[in-house]
Each structure stands twice: as C-alpha cells, then as structure tokens.
Design a protein around this motif. Structure first.
Motif, PDB file in Angstrom:
ATOM      1  N   GLN A  54       0.940  -1.167  -0.027  1.00  0.00           N
ATOM      2  CA  GLN A  54      -0.202   0.119   0.053  1.00  0.00           C
ATOM      3  C   GLN A  54       0.893   1.397  -0.072  1.00  0.00           C
ATOM      4  O   GLN A  54       0.686   2.265  -0.728  1.00  0.00           O
ATOM      5  CB  GLN A  54      -0.836  -0.108   1.037  1.00  0.00           C
ATOM      6  CG  GLN A  54      -1.865  -1.152   1.117  1.00  0.00           C
ATOM      7  CD  GLN A  54      -2.782  -1.108   2.432  1.00  0.00           C
ATOM      8  OE1 GLN A  54      -2.168  -1.082   3.518  1.00  0.00           O
ATOM      9  NE2 GLN A  54      -3.821  -1.730   2.160  1.00  0.00           N
ATOM     10  N   GLN A  58       1.307   4.192  -2.796  1.00  0.00           N
ATOM     11  CA  GLN A  58       1.110   5.666  -2.588  1.00  0.00           C
ATOM     12  C   GLN A  58       2.348   6.441  -3.178  1.00  0.00           C
ATOM     13  O   GLN A  58       2.157   7.495  -3.588  1.00  0.00           O
ATOM     14  CB  GLN A  58       0.971   5.912  -1.115  1.00  0.00           C
ATOM     15  CG  GLN A  58      -0.374   5.280  -0.544  1.00  0.00           C
ATOM     16  CD  GLN A  58      -0.415   5.265   1.038  1.00  0.00           C
ATOM     17  OE1 GLN A  58       0.244   6.047   1.716  1.00  0.00           O
ATOM     18  NE2 GLN A  58      -1.422   4.614   1.664  1.00  0.00           N
ATOM     19  N   ARG A  61       1.829   6.684  -7.129  1.00  0.00           N
ATOM     20  CA  ARG A  61       0.979   7.853  -7.170  1.00  0.00           C
ATOM     21  C   ARG A  61       1.351   9.220  -6.913  1.00  0.00           C
ATOM     22  O   ARG A  61       0.898  10.149  -7.708  1.00  0.00           O
ATOM     23  CB  ARG A  61      -0.394   7.379  -6.597  1.00  0.00           C
ATOM     24  CG  ARG A  61      -1.025   6.059  -6.995  1.00  0.00           C
ATOM     25  CD  ARG A  61      -2.547   5.886  -6.764  1.00  0.00           C
ATOM     26  NE  ARG A  61      -2.553   6.103  -5.236  1.00  0.00           N
ATOM     27  CZ  ARG A  61      -2.676   4.965  -4.743  1.00  0.00           C
ATOM     28  NH1 ARG A  61      -2.845   3.732  -4.928  1.00  0.00           N
ATOM     29  NH2 ARG A  61      -3.216   4.907  -3.054  1.00  0.00           N
TER      30      ARG A  61
END
Length: 341
Positions: A54, A58, A61
């Motif tokens: 995760q 992040q 992105r």
C-alpha cells in the motif's frame, strides 16, 4: 475483494488478528515493528507485506520526493562538512580528492547526518589517513512510521549510487577503494547502493542490518553478500532489531550477536543495536577485535567456536581479500571493547 478487505483490517488492527504471541517468530511469520518511543507492535507477515504494498503504491501515485543530502569531510575539513551535489562546480570547490579512498556513511531510522554514529566513524577513518568521508542524510529516515522509511530505502540507495556514479565518471573516484558503511536501515540503503552503481563497490559494511520488514529469503530486497566485492556484517542485536542469520560474506557475531555486555536493562535492544557502530569505529581506529572462526552462524550465536583466535580481526581493512564465513567475537563490557592489542 473480501480477502483484501480482511487483510487491510488486520493490518490496521494487528492486535485483533495477529498470530498468538506464543507462535510468533520475529522475521519468520511476522515482525515486531519499532515505534519512535522504543515500543513495538506485532504484525503478521501477510499483513505487513500488504501494508508495504500500500505504501509503495502511494509513493508511485504521489511521486513522492525523497531528499538525500551529502556532506564531505576530509583532513582539511574534519569536523565541518561541505555540502556537495552532483555538479562540477560543487565538487571542484570542495576538498574531494580522487587520489584518496572514499568512505560513504549512511545512518538508520530516526537519525540524521548530525547523529553520533557519523562522527564516530568519520573520526575513526580520518585518524587513519587521507580519506574522502561522505556522510549521507536521508530525511525519510525520520518518518514517524517505520514502514514509510523502509519503503524509501530503494530510492535512497539509488540516489546514493547516482552520486557515486557521477563522482566516478566525472571526478575520478575509484570503486576499488570505496567503502559504503550503513547502520540498521542504512545497511539496506548501502545494499541498494551497491545494486545500482555502474561497476562493483569494493566493500559494504552492514552494521546490524535492520530486521523488521526485511526477509532473509528475499536477498534482492535487502543487503546481501553479492552487493559488493566484499560485504561484512557486524551483528549485535540479532533476532530483535537486527538479523541473526548471516548477512555478509564475512558475518561477525560480537558476544554471540544477540545482546551486548554493558547494555543493562536493554529492553528495546537499542543499546545492543547501536554497539555495532561503536565496535566498528573502534575496530577502524585500533584494529583490536580478535575472532574465532565458526562452523556456522548457530555455533557463533551459541559461542561454540572454541577458544583459539583466528588470524581475522573484525572490521579490518584487509578482510575483503581473506574473509568468508561466520565468526564469534569476544567483547568487553566497556571501552576498549576489543580485547586484542
């Protein structure tokens, strides 16, 4: 989708879904993850790896920047570092001298370029002669969440490698006289540095390479013995904050590698973890750590390597050409920690 949701829930509420305490094996089926206050919380392996995925998403992105700064120390400026960048103007104005060997020092979690480990190792090398000592400061090491710092390790290692590549290509740095020295998370940064240089780094020194969120069976995602011509690991808090299984081509186990004498009530492991730095600085300046060659790392941990000293000394500059295997290292409870004159 239900499985992903459940794993996410468990990652956020680890105490609810975690493996029972009696079945936990740190580094095997999960990890005790450190907090800045010195406490720990458990995460099962699947939950922890999902959390890392995760965070990595992040990072991708958000295109998060990961600032890395470099400070050069030499005999001409032994205590006040010169900030350098990968530009001709910066390097030519500094005291960088390609005729001298280079030592790169990389700190661990919650630390910075001003941390004591950098001063101790810097002073030890500069006491030996003329060196370019480059201290790395990576701000993401100061993330409150340990996992966030772990995710930044590959990028930081690549940025350190980019600086080294520039110094090689444009200013004559020689890889065959380069050491990259990292403590804890910084040891894994050093590994990624070695993975990304244009040519082989001579030596990497891993000072108690961090265990939490790193897997022994995934060597490409941590410091490993192939990241340089020679990799030496000094393992002082194995099974807690650091690895217990051997990391380097030469793996050294002071006092058996788990806890260190003189570290009284070392509940968090921080004292024993930090002793790897203290021992290495002393080894560089005094070359006084005798060792016993062991059949395997388990013999080193159990102090079952006999009583006869080998010809190898922990942290010695000549180790790259003669050392392979696991070594038990007797140490004292106070300085001088080495017991060979």
């Amino acid at each position: 989708m239900k499985t992903i949701w459940l794993l996410t829930f468990c990652a956020l509420a680890a105490s609810v879904c975690a493996i029972p305490e009696s079945e936990r094996e740190n580094g095997e089926n999960g990890w005790y993850i450190p907090r800045p206050d010195g406490s720990f919380f458990w995460m099962d392996k699947d939950d922890a790896e999902l959390r890392l995925q995760q965070l990595e998403m992040q990072e991708t992105r958000a295109l998060t920047t990961t600032p890395v700064k470099f400070y050069l120390f030499t005999k001409s400026n032994p205590t006040k570092g010169t900030k350098i960048t990968a530009t001709s103007k910066s390097i030519t104005k500094s005291n960088f001298n390609a005729n001298n060997p280079t030592r790169v020092i990389i700190h661990g979690w919650t630390q910075s370029s001003s941390s004591g480990m950098n001063k101790n190792i810097r002073d030890a090398w500069l006491s030996n002669g003329d060196y370019n000592v480059i201290v790395v400061d990576w701000a993401r090491a100061r993330s409150i969440e340990y996992a966030s710092s772990v995710v930044a390790v590959p990028t930081v290692g690549t940025k350190v490698a980019n600086m080294i590549n520039y110094l090689v290509s444009d200013h004559g740095l020689r890889l065959d006289t380069l050491y990259v020295i990292g403590h804890s998370l910084g040891a894994h940064v050093a590994g990624y540095t070695g993975k990304n240089t244009n040519g082989q780094v001579h030596t990497i020194i891993g000072l108690d390479p961090a265990l939490p969120l790193f897997s022994y069976n995934k060597p490409n995602k941590r410091l490993n013995s192939e990241d340089a011509f020679y990799v030496e690991s000094i393992q002082t808090n194995g099974g807690m904050l650091g690895f217990l299984k051997p990391i380097g081509k030469g793996a050294f186990y002071p006092n058996g590698g788990k806890t260190q004498p003189g570290c009284v009530m070392d509940v968090t492991g921080a004292c024993s973890h930090g002793r790897s730095v203290t021992y290495y600085a002393e080894a560089v300046s005094q070359n006084n750590f005798g060792t016993m060659k062991c059949g395997d790392y388990e013999a080193a941990v159990n102090k079952e390597c006999g009583s006869t000293y080998s010809s190898v000394r922990m942290g010695a500059d000549s180790n790259a050409y003669m050392v392979s295997g696991d070594f038990y290292v007797p140490v004292n409870s106070k300085a001088p920690y080495g017991n060979i004159n």
